[in-house]
Design an enzyme around this catalytic site. Structure first.
Site, PDB file in Angstrom:
ATOM      1  N   PRO A   1      36.337  48.133  27.450  1.00 24.58           N
ATOM      2  CA  PRO A   1      37.583  48.368  28.185  1.00 24.58           C
ATOM      3  C   PRO A   1      38.624  47.281  27.911  1.00 24.58           C
ATOM      4  O   PRO A   1      39.805  47.465  28.118  1.00 24.58           O
ATOM      5  CB  PRO A   1      37.153  48.329  29.659  1.00 24.58           C
ATOM      6  CG  PRO A   1      35.680  48.360  29.672  1.00 24.58           C
ATOM      7  CD  PRO A   1      35.205  47.887  28.347  1.00 24.58           C
TER       8      PRO A   1
ATOM      9  N   GLU B   1      26.968  45.786  31.450  1.00 22.35           N
ATOM     10  CA  GLU B   1      28.303  45.178  31.546  1.00 22.35           C
ATOM     11  C   GLU B   1      28.800  44.726  30.174  1.00 22.35           C
ATOM     12  O   GLU B   1      29.772  43.979  30.075  1.00 22.35           O
ATOM     13  CB  GLU B   1      28.261  43.975  32.494  1.00 22.35           C
ATOM     14  CG  GLU B   1      27.888  44.302  33.925  1.00 22.35           C
ATOM     15  CD  GLU B   1      28.823  45.324  34.575  1.00 22.35           C
ATOM     16  OE1 GLU B   1      28.351  46.352  35.060  1.00 22.35           O
ATOM     17  OE2 GLU B   1      30.057  45.076  34.543  1.00 22.35           O
TER      18      GLU B   1
ATOM     19  N   ARG C   1      38.013  63.125  10.751  1.00 20.46           N
ATOM     20  CA  ARG C   1      38.900  64.240  10.406  1.00 20.46           C
ATOM     21  C   ARG C   1      39.988  63.793   9.417  1.00 20.46           C
ATOM     22  O   ARG C   1      40.639  64.621   8.789  1.00 20.46           O
ATOM     23  CB  ARG C   1      39.543  64.860  11.630  1.00 20.46           C
ATOM     24  CG  ARG C   1      40.505  63.975  12.375  1.00 20.46           C
ATOM     25  CD  ARG C   1      41.020  64.624  13.639  1.00 20.46           C
ATOM     26  NE  ARG C   1      41.889  65.744  13.380  1.00 20.46           N
ATOM     27  CZ  ARG C   1      43.187  65.625  13.088  1.00 20.46           C
ATOM     28  NH1 ARG C   1      43.737  64.419  12.979  1.00 20.46           N
ATOM     29  NH2 ARG C   1      43.928  66.691  12.886  1.00 20.46           N
TER      30      ARG C   1
ATOM     31  N   ASP D   1      49.971  65.778  12.128  1.00 19.87           N
ATOM     32  CA  ASP D   1      49.441  65.297  13.416  1.00 19.87           C
ATOM     33  C   ASP D   1      50.520  64.596  14.231  1.00 19.87           C
ATOM     34  O   ASP D   1      51.391  63.930  13.674  1.00 19.87           O
ATOM     35  CB  ASP D   1      48.344  64.247  13.158  1.00 19.87           C
ATOM     36  CG  ASP D   1      46.987  64.891  12.954  1.00 19.87           C
ATOM     37  OD1 ASP D   1      46.856  66.090  13.219  1.00 19.87           O
ATOM     38  OD2 ASP D   1      46.080  64.168  12.522  1.00 19.87           O
TER      39      ASP D   1
HETATM   40  C1  JFE Z   1      32.771  45.496  29.163  1.00 17.00           C
HETATM   41  O1  JFE Z   1      33.268  45.500  30.494  1.00 17.00           O
HETATM   42  C2  JFE Z   1      32.818  46.474  31.318  1.00 17.00           C
HETATM   43  C3  JFE Z   1      33.153  46.447  32.621  1.00 17.00           C
HETATM   44  C4  JFE Z   1      32.715  47.425  33.466  1.00 17.00           C
HETATM   45  C5  JFE Z   1      31.903  48.446  32.986  1.00 17.00           C
HETATM   46  C6  JFE Z   1      31.555  48.493  31.662  1.00 17.00           C
HETATM   47  C7  JFE Z   1      30.716  49.630  31.140  1.00 17.00           C
HETATM   48  N1  JFE Z   1      30.569  49.541  29.707  1.00 17.00           N
HETATM   49  C8  JFE Z   1      29.480  48.994  29.101  1.00 17.00           C
HETATM   50  C9  JFE Z   1      29.666  49.064  27.728  1.00 17.00           C
HETATM   51  C10 JFE Z   1      30.916  49.687  27.507  1.00 17.00           C
HETATM   52  C11 JFE Z   1      31.628  50.012  26.355  1.00 17.00           C
HETATM   53  C12 JFE Z   1      32.872  50.601  26.462  1.00 17.00           C
HETATM   54  C13 JFE Z   1      33.410  50.878  27.729  1.00 17.00           C
HETATM   55  C14 JFE Z   1      34.760  51.457  27.845  1.00 17.00           C
HETATM   56  C15 JFE Z   1      35.696  51.584  26.848  1.00 17.00           C
HETATM   57  C16 JFE Z   1      36.829  52.144  27.451  1.00 17.00           C
HETATM   58  N2  JFE Z   1      38.045  52.464  26.840  1.00 17.00           N
HETATM   59  N3  JFE Z   1      36.547  52.320  28.731  1.00 17.00           N
HETATM   60  N4  JFE Z   1      35.278  51.896  28.991  1.00 17.00           N
HETATM   61  C17 JFE Z   1      32.697  50.565  28.894  1.00 17.00           C
HETATM   62  C18 JFE Z   1      31.453  49.976  28.780  1.00 17.00           C
HETATM   63  C19 JFE Z   1      31.996  47.516  30.817  1.00 17.00           C
END
Ligand code: JFE
Length: 256
Positions: free
Chosen positions: A98, A125, A167, A182
């Site tokens: 994220p 996490e 793609r 696109d």
């Molecule tokens: C890392 O920080 C985090 C904080 C709270 C929860 C989580 C859950 N989590 C674990 C691995 C993981 C990989 C990607 C994502 C992700 C990507 C997007 N765009 N949204 N969520 C979420 C992931 C991770």
């Protein structure tokens, strides 16, 4: 293109066996290899996570397991154990998170130029940050986000990215022109949203297809489609209009 995916849920990637990605694999355009991360966990429970230093909720994925898995996947080629794709000594390592840079069509185009990608979707996490530090330079680690929302893990993000990149590869889409058209693709309609699309019948439950599309007048149709794209972009994503090159807008566009 070779794509390696290391995950504790390799079964999550069954969708890559069907449709466009499945056909691209059958035709050898995409070589997708799945790896079970737990295969490199040596304790009886095949543990891949532990409590976070400094306290806090949830668990963190252990660096040793990821290190052994990545070395095995990357090393096999680097050690000459097998032919690396198109002479690539090492893949680009892509870590969904994220907190990463936004994954956009531009990033998809960047990845589509790579002969070898390694995706490392985490759970819990996330992965101990030392793993990204360890491979940062050698594997050109890229931490990317597919949107401002939090998933339960990285697997869904990898599915999205593999499809967006796959793609774009030559030969994957039947109609090569459709990639050039696109949304967000460089060129005349770049950074504009797709306009509405229609097919037969000409009338359906009292809804008629716009007359212009039945006219056979290709110039007017192209104009109408651009107007619709501009209107839809102004309505749903006005910030994209600000990114448009003013020189790409003609007098008619500016009247909208
Ligand atoms: C890392 O920080 C985090 C904080 C709270 C929860 C989580 C859950 N989590 C674990 C691995 C993981 C990989 C990607 C994502 C992700 C990507 C997007 N765009 N949204 N969520 C979420 C992931 C991770």
């Amino acid at each position: 293109m070779r794509v390696d995916i290391i995950s504790i849920f390799p079964e999550y990637f069954a969708p890559l066996d069907v449709s466009l990605m499945g056909k691209a694999r059958e035709r050898g355009i995409l070589d997708i290899r799945l790896h079970q991360l737990r295969d490199w966990a040596h304790d009886v429970h095949r543990t891949v996570d532990d409590t976070p230093y400094g306290g806090g909720p949830g668990m963190v994925m252990k660096p040793e397991i990821w290190g052994e898995a990545i070395d095995a996947v990357v090393g096999a080629a680097a050690a000459g154990g097998e032919a690396a794709p198109e002479g690539a000594v090492a893949p680009r390592m892509i870590v969904p998170t994220p907190s990463g840079r936004p994954f956009t069509q531009e990033v998809a185009l960047e990845y589509a130029k790579e002969p070898w990608l390694l995706f490392t979707p985490a759970r819990y996490e996330g992965i101990d940050s030392r793993v990204m530090a360890e491979y940062g330079f050698r594997l050109r680690v890229d931490e990317v986000s597919i949107g401002d929302y939090v998933l339960a893990g990285g697997e869904a993000a990898v599915l999205v990215m593999v499809e967006a990149v796959g793609r774009l590869l030559p030969g994957v889409l039947g109609n090569a022109a459709s990639v050039a058209d696109d949304s967000f693709a460089p060129g005349t309609m770049e950074n504009l949203l797709e306009g509405p699309v229609y097919t037969k019948p000409p009338t359906w439950r009292g809804h008629d297809v716009p007359e212009i599309l039945l006219s056979g007048h290709h110039g007017k149709i192209a104009r109408w489609r651009r107007d619709e794209a501009l209107r839809r972009t102004a309505e749903k994503r006005p910030e994209l209009l600000a990114r448009l090159d003013p020189d790409s807008l003609d007098k008619h566009d500016r009247q909208l």
